[in-house]
Scaffold this motif. Structure first.
Motif, short mmCIF file in Angstrom:
data_model
loop_
_atom_site.label_atom_id
_atom_site.label_comp_id
_atom_site.label_asym_id
_atom_site.label_seq_id
_atom_site.Cartn_x
_atom_site.Cartn_y
_atom_site.Cartn_z
N PRO A 532 32.00 -38.46 18.90
CA PRO A 532 31.38 -38.81 20.18
C PRO A 532 32.39 -39.40 21.15
CG PRO A 532 30.95 -40.53 18.58
CD PRO A 532 31.72 -39.45 17.85
N LYS A 533 32.19 -39.13 22.44
CA LYS A 533 33.02 -39.76 23.47
C LYS A 533 32.68 -41.23 23.55
CE LYS A 533 33.96 -37.57 27.30
NZ LYS A 533 33.86 -36.93 28.64
N VAL A 534 31.39 -41.53 23.51
CA VAL A 534 30.85 -42.90 23.39
C VAL A 534 29.69 -42.80 22.41
CG1 VAL A 534 31.51 -43.60 25.74
CG2 VAL A 534 29.28 -42.57 25.35
N ALA A 535 29.16 -43.92 21.99
CA ALA A 535 28.06 -43.90 21.04
C ALA A 535 26.90 -43.05 21.57
CB ALA A 535 27.58 -45.32 20.75
N VAL A 536 26.35 -42.20 20.70
CA VAL A 536 25.27 -41.29 21.06
C VAL A 536 24.13 -41.47 20.08
CG1 VAL A 536 24.59 -38.88 21.39
CG2 VAL A 536 26.91 -39.60 22.00
N PHE A 606 19.97 -41.20 13.72
CA PHE A 606 21.13 -42.06 13.46
C PHE A 606 21.91 -42.23 14.75
CE2 PHE A 606 22.55 -37.75 12.87
CZ PHE A 606 23.89 -37.70 13.27
N SER A 607 22.80 -43.21 14.75
CA SER A 607 23.66 -43.44 15.89
C SER A 607 25.05 -42.89 15.58
CB SER A 607 23.75 -44.94 16.20
OG SER A 607 24.61 -45.16 17.31
N LEU A 608 25.50 -41.97 16.41
CA LEU A 608 26.81 -41.35 16.20
C LEU A 608 27.85 -42.20 16.94
CD1 LEU A 608 28.36 -38.96 14.99
CD2 LEU A 608 27.92 -37.70 17.10
N THR A 609 28.55 -43.03 16.19
CA THR A 609 29.52 -43.96 16.79
C THR A 609 30.95 -43.63 16.38
OG1 THR A 609 29.24 -45.48 14.94
CG2 THR A 609 27.83 -45.81 16.88
N LYS A 610 31.12 -42.80 15.36
CA LYS A 610 32.44 -42.43 14.86
C LYS A 610 32.35 -41.00 14.32
CE LYS A 610 31.47 -44.48 10.33
NZ LYS A 610 31.89 -45.47 9.31
#
Length: 627
Positions: A532-536, A606-610
């Motif tokens: 991700p460019k930023v958390a998605v 879920f949160s895509l942070t990495k």
């Protein structure tokens, strides 16, 4: 009557000697292996031309009331039909000896059908077909008898390329391959004495200009204006142009020969023992096979094949013709079958066009057979060493279509008797999110897409919390292919995902993806790493596998199959996978038959942070059993 009876008797004899067409009954997605094949002319004259005999006699008898497998053909809104009837019936008419009492009946019937259809819609390809029919009749000295003066006067006005080409030579809402159609019409009008050569010369120049502009240094025409749709048409278009040059007696420009040879080089490593053709993109099925006929016969006619290539191209052509008669033609329907018993095609070739598809397909076999006959192959037994020669073909080939802002290519692999293709292209407007254009492996009768289908076949779909559905479909960069021993590795990146749901691809740069494919004998693995460019916020991730294999047994994220070519499918990075029987579900029907099982895999919110990786692998039987 002798000529017609000979064809009917020969057809019956060949049919009795032929193994029942498993594909027509929905039992096999692949059809027969042809260790040997009958001469192409034997199949065409003994099995395909009699099909046209039957259709002609039925049309003459039933006229506007004709039905084929329940379809009222004159109420089907097939805008090419009058032209297809004209050219399709010209072949059995000309093949009927003039001393045969049936000849007068057929000639009178042809004239009546021309009168019946003259005021019906007949566009683009239909115009070309009709012009070709009139030219064939004129050369045979039958034009005045086959078409009334009143109908011919109407046709001279109606059959004009200007109905779909503007005065500035731009097409009216049509893809660029229609320049070749317009050229053919203009050239045939010139041969008929209806116009001078100005139009045909200008349209040929326009056709070649488009080819130069959108094929670049690699020689394959993008079907769109630079959006990257390199499919069957990209391989076939130069073959179609070449066939029109042959039909109208025009010598091929040097560039045409160069481009045609590039299509030959793509096709040769895909030859096989079953007569199978192009396996990805739209309008495939039987047409995915006839495109090989058109390209290879034109290349043979222009002297572009080595003696060995020409011999093997004829051997493959004979198998393609036999496959049409065995696999695609359904005696119970009395028709080619592109639509029933688990088969499905794109909307363009819907069943409403059933009569036209029978006529146009038969025509392709007849005129390509005529070229082989002219080259000395009439009645020739295909090369007995064809199967051994296949083993000498390269096991891996990379064909580039474009490099630049985005890369486009096709990987072709041979594993046993299987041909596996990995097209990294874009379906572009209208097709980008349909599975026949996905960046996934395809293999005839083993790995197939669903025409117009949008399920996430072997390609992850991430649904975000804002409702956007992102898939890695269209924006390939930095494609690399490496080969070591029997292992082929393909890597590429996409800085943008395709936000699906719109007609054309929409670039969404919130998530980038790096993809790696590994092909080994009997196994294919794909890994996607999403960054991700930023958390998605991701609402869910989905992946699906549709297969002809059956008797599934699922444990966790692994599914094993007791029946069929694919032995197992395994996913990682997801929460669960489930299986279901989809034979009766039309959303899982392919050009060659119904898929048997769907494996659907999912991951919850879920949160895509990495960076996050998702992968799948499938194992298959390296060598398909002979049928």
């Amino acid at each position: 009557m002798k000529g017609r009876l000979t064809r009917l008797v020969l057809a019956a004899a060949i049919a009795l000697a032929t193994v029942a067409p498993a594909g027509a009954a929905g039992l096999s997605p692949r059809g027969r292996v042809y260790r040997t094949a009958p001469p192409m002319d034997q199949t065409v004259s003994g099995r395909i031309l009699p099909q046209l005999d039957g259709l002609m006699d039925q049309l003459i008898a039933d006229k506007a009331a004709m039905t084929v497998d329940g379809v009222k053909v004159f109420q089907s809104n097939d805008k090419f039909l009058p032209g297809k009837i004209a050219v399709g019936l010209t072949y059995p008419l000309l093949a009927t000896p003039r001393t045969d009492p049936a000849f007068k009946t057929r000639l009178a019937g042809y004239r009546a059908l021309a009168d019946l259809t003259v005021d019906q819609p007949n566009d683009t390809w239909g115009i070309y077909y009709y012009m070709e029919a009139l030219w064939m009749l004129k050369k045979a000295g039958l034009l005045d008898q086959a078409v009334s003066p009143e109908t011919l006067a109407k046709l001279r006005t109606q059959l004009d390329w200007r109905t779909f080409v503007r005065p500035d030579l731009t097409l009216i809402d049509l893809p660029n391959n229609y320049y070749g159609v317009a050229f053919s019409i203009a050239r045939l009008r010139m041969l008929m004495g209806w116009e001078d050569e100005t139009g045909s010369k200008a349209l040929m120049a326009k056709t070649l200009d488009h080819y130069r502009r959108y094929s670049g240094v690699y020689g394959f025409a993008d079907e769109t204006d630079g959006d990257g749709r390199f499919d069957r048409y990209s391989i076939l278009l130069i073959g179609e142009i070449s066939q029109r040059l042959i039909e109208t007696g025009v010598a091929p420009p040097p560039e045409v020969k160069v481009w045609l040879r590039k299509s030959v080089d793509l096709m040769l490593p895909r030859f096989n023992t079953r007569g199978e053709g192009v396996e990805y993109g739209r309008s495939i099925g039987a047409y995915g096979e006839t495109c090989f006929l058109e390209v290879m016969t034109a290349a043979a006619k222009f002297g572009l094949l080595t003696p060995k290539e020409r011999t093997m191209a004829y051997a493959f052509s004979s198998r393609i013709a036999a496959r049409y008669a065995d696999f695609w033609y359904d005696p119970q329907m009395r028709s080619v079958n592109l639509w029933e018993h688990g088969r499905r095609t794109d909307d363009y070739r819907g069943k409403h066009r059933i009569l036209g598809e029978n006529l146009s397909l038969a025509r392709q076999y007849i005129y390509t057979d005529a070229i082989w006959n002219d080259l000395g192959f009439k009645g020739a037994t295909p090369e007995p060493g064809y199967g051994a020669w296949l083993k000498t073909l390269p096991t891996y080939t990379v064909t580039w279509f474009a490099k630049g802002t985005y890369d486009r290519m096709l990987l072709t692999l041979r594993d046993g008797d299987r041909v596996i293709g990995l097209p990294l292209i874009s379906g572009a407007a209208g097709l980008h999110m349909t599975s026949p254009y996905f960046p996934i492996p395809f293999s005839p009768g083993m790995l197939m897409g669903v025409p117009n289908g949008t399920s996430p076949f072997l390609t992850p779909r991430l649904t975000l919390a804002d409702g956007a559905a992102l898939m890695p479909l269209a924006f390939f960069r930095d494609i690399k292919v490496a080969r070591a021993g029997g292992r082929t590795t393909v890597t590429y990146r996409q800085d943008e995902m395709d936000r699906t749901g719109k007609d054309a691809p929409v670039a969404d740069d919130r998530i980038a993806v790096d993809t790696t494919y590994v092909f080994e004998p009997g196994r294919i693995t794909r890994t996607d790493t999403f960054t991700p460019k930023v958390a998605v916020a991701v609402k869910g991730a989905d992946l699906e596998f549709g297969t002809f294999s059956g008797a599934p047994h699922a444990v966790g994220l692994t599914t094993r199959f007791s029946e069929g070519a694919v032995r197992s499918f395994k996913a990682t990075g997801l929460d669960d996978c489930r299986t279901r029987d989809v034979v009766a579900d039309k959303d899982y029907h392919t050009p060659v038959g119904a898929l048997t099982t769907a494996v659907t895999c999912h991951r919850g919110a879920f949160s895509l942070t990495k960076p996050w990786s998702l992968s799948w692998s499938l194992d298959y039987a390296p060598t398909a059993p002979a049928s």
